[in-house]
Each structure stands twice: as structure tokens, then as C-alpha cells.
Design an enzyme around this catalytic site. Structure first.
Site, PDB file in Angstrom:
ATOM      1  N   ASP A  37      -3.129 -38.044  16.587  1.00  0.00           N
ATOM      2  CA  ASP A  37      -2.168 -37.409  17.489  1.00  0.00           C
ATOM      3  C   ASP A  37      -0.938 -38.256  17.782  1.00  0.00           C
ATOM      4  O   ASP A  37      -0.126 -37.901  18.652  1.00  0.00           O
ATOM      5  CB  ASP A  37      -2.867 -37.039  18.810  1.00  0.00           C
ATOM      6  CG  ASP A  37      -3.832 -35.881  18.599  1.00  0.00           C
ATOM      7  OD1 ASP A  37      -3.462 -34.939  17.887  1.00  0.00           O
ATOM      8  OD2 ASP A  37      -4.948 -35.926  19.146  1.00  0.00           O
ATOM      9  N   ASP A  61      -4.090 -29.064  12.901  1.00  0.00           N
ATOM     10  CA  ASP A  61      -3.148 -29.595  13.897  1.00  0.00           C
ATOM     11  C   ASP A  61      -2.317 -30.755  13.338  1.00  0.00           C
ATOM     12  O   ASP A  61      -1.191 -30.995  13.775  1.00  0.00           O
ATOM     13  CB  ASP A  61      -3.884 -30.103  15.152  1.00  0.00           C
ATOM     14  CG  ASP A  61      -5.028 -29.219  15.590  1.00  0.00           C
ATOM     15  OD1 ASP A  61      -5.714 -28.651  14.721  1.00  0.00           O
ATOM     16  OD2 ASP A  61      -5.260 -29.105  16.813  1.00  0.00           O
TER      17      ASP A  61
HETATM   18  N1  GLY Z   1      -4.358 -30.448  18.902  1.00  0.00           N
HETATM   19  C1  GLY Z   1      -5.330 -29.962  19.796  1.00  0.00           C
HETATM   20  C2  GLY Z   1      -4.967 -28.674  20.383  1.00  0.00           C
HETATM   21  O1  GLY Z   1      -4.075 -27.988  19.912  1.00  0.00           O
HETATM   22  O2  GLY Z   1      -5.616 -28.307  21.350  1.00  0.00           O
END
Ligand code: GLY
Length: 394
Positions: A105, A176
Site C-alpha cells: 500500500d 488493488d
Molecule cells: N485496498 C483495500 C481496500 O480497497 O479496501
């Protein structure tokens, strides 16, 4: 420019909406100046910088870049220095924590913060911080699978949601991550070193091959063997179940492939973005409000404004990369979702901290139909972009 393509009535809506955003956020900015919020609960922002999490990890919670991103977008639109000051508080908390982060992330955390700071103000320290973050993200690449590892740093296995089959973290990657790749593209563009871009493109190529279904929907989690690189299984993750279509995942794929095309001009990425966009648009409900999963049952109604706003941003960006008529369809879909939120799901009171009121973390997770700062961020990015403002982050 997008704004010129809008009808007079749409322009009026956009201008009024930007006015409402600025009127509310100027107040929220003061109340939350020394916070890193993830959501407003009962109208009040929480603070991930102050919360005690396991080993202090809430400081690096994956959504912690979005508040700074919203402040930087407003700074760029208004040139009011107080937005920049608030944004830099987040950067000052995050930068010393980079090496604590064991997840992909890093793009979501550094792009709307340090990288946007550099893009808008030319701040050289912010550029250096962004490049350091890109190096840490690039270190998560597994050449056997051709992907960036999503979570953890060891050989652990655990379910993502309670009761689901365990995920072997060493070989797992998620859709993601497509929106973490722009940190790597930016690092190559900024440093002149192609390694970052090459890693991002390997990841995007693998994602095209193993996540995107024939009908244009995407899988949330694919698990590879981390040594041989073979696909072992996939998981429904934050969606309704295995084989379903978690709407936010569709949005990450849509916006992520649009971004990969914009950075590389590789036409397969544009084709993939359009394929996901077609699937997404065909499934937008009549009232424009987006469910948590396109395959969820009708009851209970679980809504996801986060997925709606991220998809709207992707569609607006995509509309400028395709022939005019197709682009207009993408804009129509984006505007439909944003207007639905404005009319039926937003809180415009200046006394409360959140805008969008119906985000959902995951279909089977706690936190349904609530405010989340990343929904608000993408809402603001989308509306500013429609007005011809809004800095390109991803
Ligand atoms: N990347 C995690 C979410 O979208 O909740």
C-alpha cells in the site's frame, strides 16, 4: 479539457459542487488539522496517528495518505497555504515509518502525500521521500510470479475475512495493487531509472492474464506459488464470495489499467481498462448507487461509495484517452454515480467531517455503509477533474 465537454446543466452542477466541497472542507481542515483521519464516526474524524494499534501500525494504516491528498488537491485549486500545512503534517508522520510497512500500500500512502507535494510545489525533500518509498515498494516484487506481494514479509497464512479459507501471503497479490503501480511509474519518470517501470509493467501484465475474466470483471486475490510462480488458487477477498465481483476491486482495475496505459502507452492496458469499464457500466444500478459487490443479494443493501468514486475517477481519466463518443459514455457513467452520491448519500453540513456516507470496507467485514476518507478523497478528485482542475496523482 473535460469541463468543455459538459453540458451547461452539468457545468452548473460541477461548479456548485466544488463550491460545496470548499465550503465544507475549509471547516473540516481546521478541525482535523492535527489528525490523520480514516473515517468520520458520528460526524467526527478519527485519528490514525494517535490511535494505539498493534505495534503502532495505525500510523501506517493503508488509507493514511488520502487526507493529505484531499488537502493537496484543495491547495492546488485554491492556493490557500493552510491546506499545504495540514497535508505536510501527514507526510511528517508517515516518512519516518516507511520501513515498518510490510504491504504493497506504499503507493496509496505516498502518492497523494509526498509525491503530490512534489508535483504541486516542487519540494525536493518530498521528491526524495517519494523515491525512497518507491524503492521499498519495488523490493516486494517476486520475479517468479511477476507480481508485487500484497501483504506481510514471511511465510504466514491467514484468512483475509473471518471464516474464509486462509491466504498464503508469500504468493498472494490483489487487484488493488494496480493503483500502487503509479508510484513506480513516477519513480522511473523522475529518476530516469527504468527498473521501477519494468517492475510495474510485469505486475500489470500478470494481472491482465490472471485477474481479468472474459466478461471484464476482475478477481480480488490471486495466490501464486511464490517459488514456481504457478497460480494456486484465487479468493473472493473483500467481495461477496469466490467468483463474485467486488465493486471496489473493479474500480481499482479500471483506474489502475487506465493509469498504466497513460504512463506506458501499451495498448493492451487501454483495452483492459475499457473491458473492465464496459462491465462496470453495464452493472450500474438504475439509481446510480453502487453496491459493495455486483453479485451480492438484493437484501441487505450494502453500498460502496468508495468504489463508486474511484471508478468515477478512472472513467473520467479514461474518457480523455478514447474517441469522443466512447469518452462521452464514460463521462455519463461517472457523472451519474457522482450525482447519485451528491443527492442521496452525501452530508454537506459544515459541522460534520465526512462527505460520503455509505462506504463499505468489505462485504463480510465490519464497517458497512459508513463514511471513509478515501471515498471523500476520490469524490473530491473526480469533481475537481470534471471542473478541469485536480492534479493527476495516479
Ligand atoms: N485496498 C483495500 C481496500 O480497497 O479496501
Amino acid at each position: 479539457m473535460v469541463y468543455e465537454k459538459l453540458t451547461a446543466e452539468e457545468k452548473k452542477w460541477v461548479d456548485e459542487n466544488v463550491h460545496k466541497i470548499e465550503k465544507k472542507l475549509v471547516k473540516v481542515r481546521e478541525r482535523s488539522a492535527r489528525k490523520i483521519p480514516s473515517q468520520a464516526v458520528d460526524g467526527v474524524h478519527d485519528d490514525k496517528a494517535a490511535e494505539e494499534g498493534p505495534s503502532g501500525m495505525t500510523r501506517t494504516f493503508w488509507t493514511n495518505g488520502f487526507w493529505a491528498g484531499m488537502m493537496w488537491q484543495l491547495y492546488d485549486a485554491t492556493k490557500d497555504e493552510r491546506y499545504a500545512k495540514v497535508a505536510r503534517y501527514t507526510e511528517s508522520v508517515l516518512n519516518p515509518c516507511l520501513l515498518e510497512i510490510e504491504s504493497h500500500d506504499i503507493g496509496y500512502l505516498w502518492l497523494p502525500g509526498s509525491v503530490l507535494d512534489y508535483k504541486i510545489t516542487g519540494n525536493e525533500q518530498a521528491m526524495a521521500d517519494g523515491l525512497t518509498a518507491a524503492k521499498w515498494l519495488a523490493g516486494r516484487f517476486n520475479p517468479a510470479c511477476g507480481v508485487i506481494r500484497a501483504w506481510g514479509g514471511g511465510n504466514e497464512s491467514m484468512p483475509l475475512v473471518k471464516g474464509a479459507p486462509p491466504v498464503h501471503m508469500a504468493g498472494a497479490t490483489i487487484i488493488d495493487c494496480m493503483l500502487n503501480l503509479p508510484l513506480l511509474y513516477w519513480a522511473s519518470e523522475t529518476s530516469g531509472d527504468p527498473r521501477f517501470k519494468l517492475i510495474a509493467m510485469r505486475h500489470a501484465d500478470t494481472t491482465r492474464k490472471h485477474f481479468v475474466r472474459e466478461n471484464g470483471s476482475v478477481i480480488h486475490i490471486v495466490e501464486f506459488d511464490p517459488e514456481s510462480g504457478e497460480v494456486k488458487t484465487d479468493h473472493g477477498g473483500q467481495g461477496y464470495g469466490r467468483g463474485s465481483s467486488w465493486t471496489r476491486g473493479q474500480a481499482w482495475g479500471l483506474y489502475g489499467f487506465t493509469s498504466s496505459y497513460r504512463h506506458t502507452q501499451k495498448k493492451e492496458y487501454l483495452e483492459t481498462a475499457e473491458k473492465i469499464a464496459s462491465y462496470f457500466i453495464a452493472n450500474i444500478p438504475e439509481n446510480g448507487l453502487i453496491p459493495s459487490d455486483f453479485c451480492q443479494p438484493e437484501e441487505p443493501w450494502v453500498q460502496d461509495d468508495i468504489g463508486a468514486c474511484a471508478a468515477a475517477c478512472g472513467l473520467i481519466e479514461l474518457s480523455g484517452l478514447v474517441p469522443e463518443e466512447t469518452g462521452r459514455n464514460y463521462l455519463d457513467a461517472a457523472i451519474k454515480m457522482l450525482r447519485a452520491i451528491d443527492e442521496k448519500s452525501a452530508d454537506w453540513s459544515e459541522d460534520t467531517d465526512g462527505i460520503t456516507q455509505n462506504g463499505t470496507t468489505g462485504y463480510h467485514m465490519p464497517g458497512r455503509n459508513m463514511n471513509y476518507v478515501y471515498a471523500d478523497y476520490f469524490y473530491v478528485e473526480a469533481v475537481l477533474k470534471l471542473q478541469g482542475k485536480g492534479v493527476f496523482v495516479w
